[in-house]
Every structure is written in structure tokens, then in C-alpha cells.
Design an enzyme around this catalytic site. Sequence first.
Site, PDB file in Angstrom:
ATOM      1  CE  LYS A 201      -0.251  -0.467   5.015  1.00  0.00           C
ATOM      2  NZ  LYS A 201      -1.028  -0.967   6.151  1.00  0.00           N
TER       3      LYS A 201
ATOM      4  NE  ARG B 263      -6.472   0.046  11.076  1.00  0.00           N
ATOM      5  CZ  ARG B 263      -5.246  -0.135  10.579  1.00  0.00           C
ATOM      6  NH1 ARG B 263      -4.319   0.779  10.742  1.00  0.00           N
ATOM      7  NH2 ARG B 263      -4.941  -1.240   9.929  1.00  0.00           N
TER       8      ARG B 263
ATOM      9  CE1 TYR C 168      13.267  30.875   3.678  1.00  0.00           C
ATOM     10  CE2 TYR C 168      13.646  28.525   3.424  1.00  0.00           C
ATOM     11  CZ  TYR C 168      13.259  29.752   2.891  1.00  0.00           C
ATOM     12  OH  TYR C 168      12.871  29.823   1.588  1.00  0.00           O
TER      13      TYR C 168
ATOM     14  CG  MET D  90       9.603  23.275  -0.706  1.00  0.00           C
ATOM     15  SD  MET D  90       8.587  24.348  -1.724  1.00  0.00           S
ATOM     16  CE  MET D  90       7.701  25.298  -0.496  1.00  0.00           C
TER      17      MET D  90
HETATM   18  C1  LIG Z   1      -0.149  -1.956   6.767  1.00  0.00           C
HETATM   19  C2  LIG Z   1      -0.731  -3.265   7.131  1.00  0.00           C
HETATM   20  C3  LIG Z   1       0.083  -4.408   7.236  1.00  0.00           C
HETATM   21  C4  LIG Z   1       1.597  -4.350   7.147  1.00  0.00           C
HETATM   22  O1  LIG Z   1       2.116  -3.819   8.328  1.00  0.00           O
HETATM   23  P1  LIG Z   1       3.693  -3.687   8.595  1.00  0.00           P
HETATM   24  O2  LIG Z   1       3.759  -3.227   9.991  1.00  0.00           O
HETATM   25  O3  LIG Z   1       4.197  -2.678   7.631  1.00  0.00           O
HETATM   26  O4  LIG Z   1       4.293  -5.017   8.377  1.00  0.00           O
HETATM   27  C5  LIG Z   1      -0.534  -5.627   7.461  1.00  0.00           C
HETATM   28  N1  LIG Z   1      -1.891  -5.722   7.584  1.00  0.00           N
HETATM   29  C6  LIG Z   1      -2.695  -4.642   7.519  1.00  0.00           C
HETATM   30  C7  LIG Z   1      -4.150  -4.816   7.709  1.00  0.00           C
HETATM   31  C8  LIG Z   1      -2.141  -3.381   7.305  1.00  0.00           C
HETATM   32  O5  LIG Z   1      -2.954  -2.313   7.266  1.00  0.00           O
END
Ligand SMILES: *Cc1c(COP(=O)(O)O)cnc(C)c1O
Length: 392
Positions: free
Chosen positions: A42, A144, A266, A314
Site C-alpha cells: 500500500k 479500526r 531560514y 523546501m
Molecule cells: C499496513 C498493514 C500491514 C503491514 O504492516 P507492517 O507493519 O508494515 O508489516 C498488514 N496488515 C494490515 C491490515 C495493514 O494495514
Amino acid sequence: MPSAPPPAWIEVDLDAVAANHALLTGLMRQHNPAAVVGGVIKADGYGLGAAGLAPALAAAGAPALFVAHLAEGAAVRHALTAAGHITPVYILNGITAGEVADALAFDLRPVLNSSADLACWTRQSAAAGRPLPAALHIDTGMNRLGFDEHDLTRLIDDPSVLDGVDIRLTMSHLACADQPDHPLNRAQRDRFRAAAAIVGRGRLSLANSSGLFLGPGWGFDLGRPGLALYGANPVPGRPNPMRPVVTLKARLLQVRTVDSFESVGYGAAARARPGMRVATLAAGYADGWPWSTGGRGHVVIAGHAAPIVGRVSMDLLTVDVTALPDTLAHAGAVAELIGAHRDIDQLADEAGTISYDVLTRLGRRYARRLTGSAAGMSADAAAPLTEVDRTP
Ligand SMILES: *Cc1c(COP(=O)(O)O)cnc(C)c1O
């Protein structure tokens, strides 16, 4: 794209990703010889580029990949297909009714996070004339996403409501896996085991990166790591067992000697010492370099630490190179901002944040170079589309 060398770039070592995948697989198989390790890609592969990671992880043997959004899944499906892989891709955040057509077109599987999600996918399955594949997510304490207590009770009362869909994976997610002594780890594992015994179908999956290190009871059938695959430390406070994957480098644009008691950057936040030499690098907070490292962190130039001086701009970063000879600190020289000599977890610590945050912010403006033997793999060189195990 210009052909000149970029002022700053990220190198992603795909061999190291494969080695990390193999390490985690070995860890799981100590206790469950049939265990497999998927890959979470992701947020554009934690900022590293999901299109490069997806085929590399598929080639390394990941039986499933996970993204958060449908659009991410579509991009990953494209990259997988181009490399000849048909690896299942799950959408962790779920799929809304309006997204179903795209999900089917791109062969993406929803994670069902509620009874409503299940009802939607059941209707789609009926329309398609076959139970469509999906994952079932049971909330065991994260609060969640996932079937909550009310939804789970209904499911346990009548597990046959799952018959209209094809559950390939039953999962939950740990809230405190990076704190091995936290009591919630045990509680979540026990709740998951109990719920899965009644309604679990397909492979069982609980552990993220840190969860895989909690012990044999947390692994189940399928690991779901993200972070550890990309080389950050899944066991905070202990030596990092993973191989570094990410290198961030930037060129020195200028090196100057600052007159005594002038200031740098800055807010005139940093005062120069007599004879101080300052190098300016092409990386700033717009590239995801943490603003909070102003006056605190350091970069590495030819093996020497160069402390960050003044605020992060930046597009620019100023570092103190007084201790380095001119032969090393000159315009065009390369500084390492993250890499084998500049640990990402330590950087995150100095920046007052977590390695996840540092990685996922790494800016789009950086050129990205894939390295390792898997990097050049094209559709022609990749495995053919036949005889691939599609579960899950
Ligand atoms: C992001 C996520 C993972 C991976 O987590 P890591 O800590 O990066 O290994 C696994 N399962 C779900 C549901 C996640 O949202």
C-alpha cells in the site's frame, strides 16, 4: 525525462527485498512448514514504488499482495500482468458498491470489513453466477476496520451467510506487535484463534512485520509484512534482522565557507563558527525529508558524518562539512541521506517520528532506481502465465 544524472535519487534493492521475504518465510516455517508470506505494498509500496515491488515480490514467491485503495490495486494489477504474474491482490480498505465493476475488471479482491461488505459481495457473486473470492477481516482489538463484535456474533450464529462468497483468507490485524510484552498481543491472538475456529475459511493471517517476530503462536498460515520487507527494523530496541533496501542520495550543489558569526538558512536559526564550511544538498521537506531534523540529524559524505545545520528548506538541506577535506566535500559529490551508513530507524528517531512515516513520505521528485537481479525483469523474461497457484 532528462538524461542528465538527477540531483537526488532513491535506490531500491530488489534483491534485498527478496532476501527479506525469504528471511520472513524461513522464520514462519520454523513452526509451520506450510506457511507463506504475502507482501503489503500500500501507499505505493511504502513510498518505494509498488510497480517495481509487485513483480519482485511475486517472483520471490509472495502468494498474495495487499494494497489499501482500489486505484492502487489497479496499478499493481497492471504491473503484475506486464511481468507475467497473476498474483491475487487484496484491497484492505474494502470495495464499495460503486467500485465493484472496476474491482472485477482488474481482478481485485475485497477485504470484507463488515456484514454490509459481505452482503454487497454476496450480491455481486450471485450476479456473477459464482462465489467471488475475498478475505474476511475480523476485528480483534484494533477497533479500526473489520467485523466488530456485533457483526461477528451474527456471523458465529449463522456461518452459512458466508456460503455465497469464496473466502480465501481470514485475517485480523495486531495493534501493538512492536511491543512484544503488550498484553493486547496475546488477547488478539486468542480472540483470532477462537473466532477463526468457528467462522475461519481459507488461510489464516494475523501477523504484520513485527507480529512475525512475536513467536510461533502469531504466525498462522500467511504473513502480511510490509515494513520489514523494505529493510526497516520490525523489532525496535533489538538489532535489525532485515537487509537494508533503500538508499537515498543527493548531490552537493555548493560548498561555501561562511563568515564568522553569520547565520545559515531560514530564521537565521544556526550561527556559523569561524571557518565553518557548509554544503547545500538537493533535498528538502518537499521531498519528504523531515523538517524536524533541522539542526539535529546528519547525512553521510564519503563515510563521514556531516551534521545538518540550520532549518530544512523546501528543496534544500545545509550540512556542516568543516571536518571533511575539500577532496571529499565539493560540488557534485554525493551524500547518503538514508542507506547502509545512515539507518532509517535512527533517522526516524531523530525526526521524532516512525520509519513508516519517513519511508512513505519520500518524495515523488526523487528519481527511483531499481537495483538487483530482479530489476531488469521484463514481461518477456518473466514466468509464463500458466501453472501458477492462485490460492489465495
Ligand atoms: C499496513 C498493514 C500491514 C503491514 O504492516 P507492517 O507493519 O508494515 O508489516 C498488514 N496488515 C494490515 C491490515 C495493514 O494495514
